[in-house]
Design a protein around this motif. Structure first.
Motif, PDB file in Angstrom:
ATOM      1  N   LYS A  31       1.331   0.977  -4.096  1.00  0.00           N
ATOM      2  CA  LYS A  31       0.162   1.860  -4.205  1.00  0.00           C
ATOM      3  C   LYS A  31      -0.938   0.685  -4.770  1.00  0.00           C
ATOM      4  O   LYS A  31      -1.618   0.877  -5.569  1.00  0.00           O
ATOM      5  CB  LYS A  31       0.107   2.906  -5.228  1.00  0.00           C
ATOM      6  N   GLU A  32      -0.614  -0.684  -4.071  1.00  0.00           N
ATOM      7  CA  GLU A  32      -1.456  -1.658  -4.877  1.00  0.00           C
ATOM      8  C   GLU A  32      -2.483  -1.904  -3.554  1.00  0.00           C
ATOM      9  O   GLU A  32      -2.093  -1.762  -2.219  1.00  0.00           O
ATOM     10  CB  GLU A  32      -0.751  -3.103  -4.665  1.00  0.00           C
ATOM     11  N   ALA A  33      -3.879  -2.425  -3.909  1.00  0.00           N
ATOM     12  CA  ALA A  33      -4.792  -2.270  -2.878  1.00  0.00           C
ATOM     13  C   ALA A  33      -5.024  -3.649  -2.147  1.00  0.00           C
ATOM     14  O   ALA A  33      -5.327  -3.816  -1.136  1.00  0.00           O
ATOM     15  CB  ALA A  33      -6.220  -1.965  -3.425  1.00  0.00           C
ATOM     16  N   TYR A  34      -4.580  -4.754  -3.057  1.00  0.00           N
ATOM     17  CA  TYR A  34      -4.848  -5.921  -2.644  1.00  0.00           C
ATOM     18  C   TYR A  34      -3.535  -6.896  -2.491  1.00  0.00           C
ATOM     19  O   TYR A  34      -2.544  -6.567  -3.455  1.00  0.00           O
ATOM     20  CB  TYR A  34      -5.957  -6.899  -3.366  1.00  0.00           C
ATOM     21  N   ARG A  62       0.894  -1.298   0.042  1.00  0.00           N
ATOM     22  CA  ARG A  62       0.005   0.017  -0.119  1.00  0.00           C
ATOM     23  C   ARG A  62       1.083   1.356   0.065  1.00  0.00           C
ATOM     24  O   ARG A  62       0.728   2.310  -0.864  1.00  0.00           O
ATOM     25  CB  ARG A  62      -1.001   0.163   1.098  1.00  0.00           C
TER      26      ARG A  62
END
Length: 122
Positions: free
Chosen positions: A87-90, A83
């Motif tokens: 900047k990855e959500a999962y 995150r």
């Protein structure tokens, strides 16, 4: 007759119980992962359910007691890193399985002893 019972009990508790417990826990974990995949497909990429099963089988009993919380802690840690920096959500569970396996194999017995769970070793 008594010596045969003693031999069977001794061999079960000293040699076969850990193997049977390892296989049983890995199968239960696999079934849990399959159910979780049906509910939330986004937790898994292809082959990660089987990877989780294999990792659980590799760590075995009693290191599975360390492996399971290590998976959850790894998910939180990797999610935070992804995150903040990527900047990855999962986060899928493949990398946490591998990290938890490494922790369990490298320090599992020391962590079990430190937590006072040495009685789990048969």
């Amino acid at each position: 007759h008594q010596s045969i019972k003693y031999f069977l009990l001794y061999s079960w508790t000293h040699f076969w119980f850990n193997a049977a417990a390892s296989i049983a826990l890995a199968i239960i974990f696999y079934l849990f992962l399959k159910t979780l995949k049906k509910y939330k497909e986004r937790f898994f990429e292809d082959g990660e359910v089987e990877s989780g099963f294999l990792c659980a089988l590799i760590v075995g009993w009693p290191d599975f007691v360390i492996f399971l919380p290590a998976v959850f802690i790894s998910v939180v840690f990797i999610s935070i890193v992804k995150r903040l920096f990527l900047k990855e959500a999962y986060t899928t569970l493949g990398l946490p399985f591998l990290l938890a396996t490494a922790v369990s194999l490298a320090a599992g017995w020391r962590l079990i002893e430190a937590m006072g769970l040495g009685v789990l070793k048969i």
